[in-house]
Design an enzyme around this catalytic site. Sequence first.
Site, PDB file in Angstrom:
ATOM      1  N   ASP A 159      -5.546   2.585  -1.908  1.00 34.93           N
ATOM      2  CA  ASP A 159      -4.114   2.802  -2.139  1.00 34.93           C
ATOM      3  C   ASP A 159      -3.336   1.499  -2.040  1.00 34.93           C
ATOM      4  O   ASP A 159      -2.142   1.490  -1.812  1.00 34.93           O
ATOM      5  CB  ASP A 159      -3.559   3.834  -1.158  1.00 34.93           C
ATOM      6  CG  ASP A 159      -3.601   3.375   0.293  1.00 34.93           C
ATOM      7  OD1 ASP A 159      -4.253   2.352   0.592  1.00 34.93           O
ATOM      8  OD2 ASP A 159      -2.986   4.039   1.134  1.00 34.93           O
ATOM      9  N   ASP A 164       0.843  -1.188   0.000  1.00 38.61           N
ATOM     10  CA  ASP A 164       0.000   0.000   0.000  1.00 38.61           C
ATOM     11  C   ASP A 164       0.875   1.233   0.000  1.00 38.61           C
ATOM     12  O   ASP A 164       2.016   1.209   0.442  1.00 38.61           O
ATOM     13  CB  ASP A 164      -0.986   0.016   1.174  1.00 38.61           C
ATOM     14  CG  ASP A 164      -0.314   0.234   2.499  1.00 38.61           C
ATOM     15  OD1 ASP A 164       0.247  -0.730   3.035  1.00 38.61           O
ATOM     16  OD2 ASP A 164      -0.330   1.371   2.992  1.00 38.61           O
TER      17      ASP A 164
END
Length: 105
Positions: free
Chosen positions: A86, A43
């Site tokens: 993300d 991430d």
Amino acid sequence: MKELIILDDTAGCFNRRHFEESLPEELSRAARFHAALSLIFLDMDNLKQVNNRFGHAMGSRTLLEVSRRIRSKIRRFDKLFRFGGDEFCIVLPETEWHGAMEVAE
């Protein structure tokens, strides 16, 4: 039309739906040929701050650039997926854990 269903238009890579559909196939192929299969989950840090400070358009451009850079470092038959906001996942067929560690680094 099918391409639109499996692609994440913001990041320019495959989406989570395609990940969930293709992972069983990759696992089956690895088992059938007694081959390794590695996954890398990652991430991005601070995407929320980018969105808050520069706007969501810049956040989208950032996702696209991260995706582009990852794709430039993996093999053509490896697959990159945007897993969530993300979060990304890279599927690395025929790759042992130490090879996945090199890619991750």
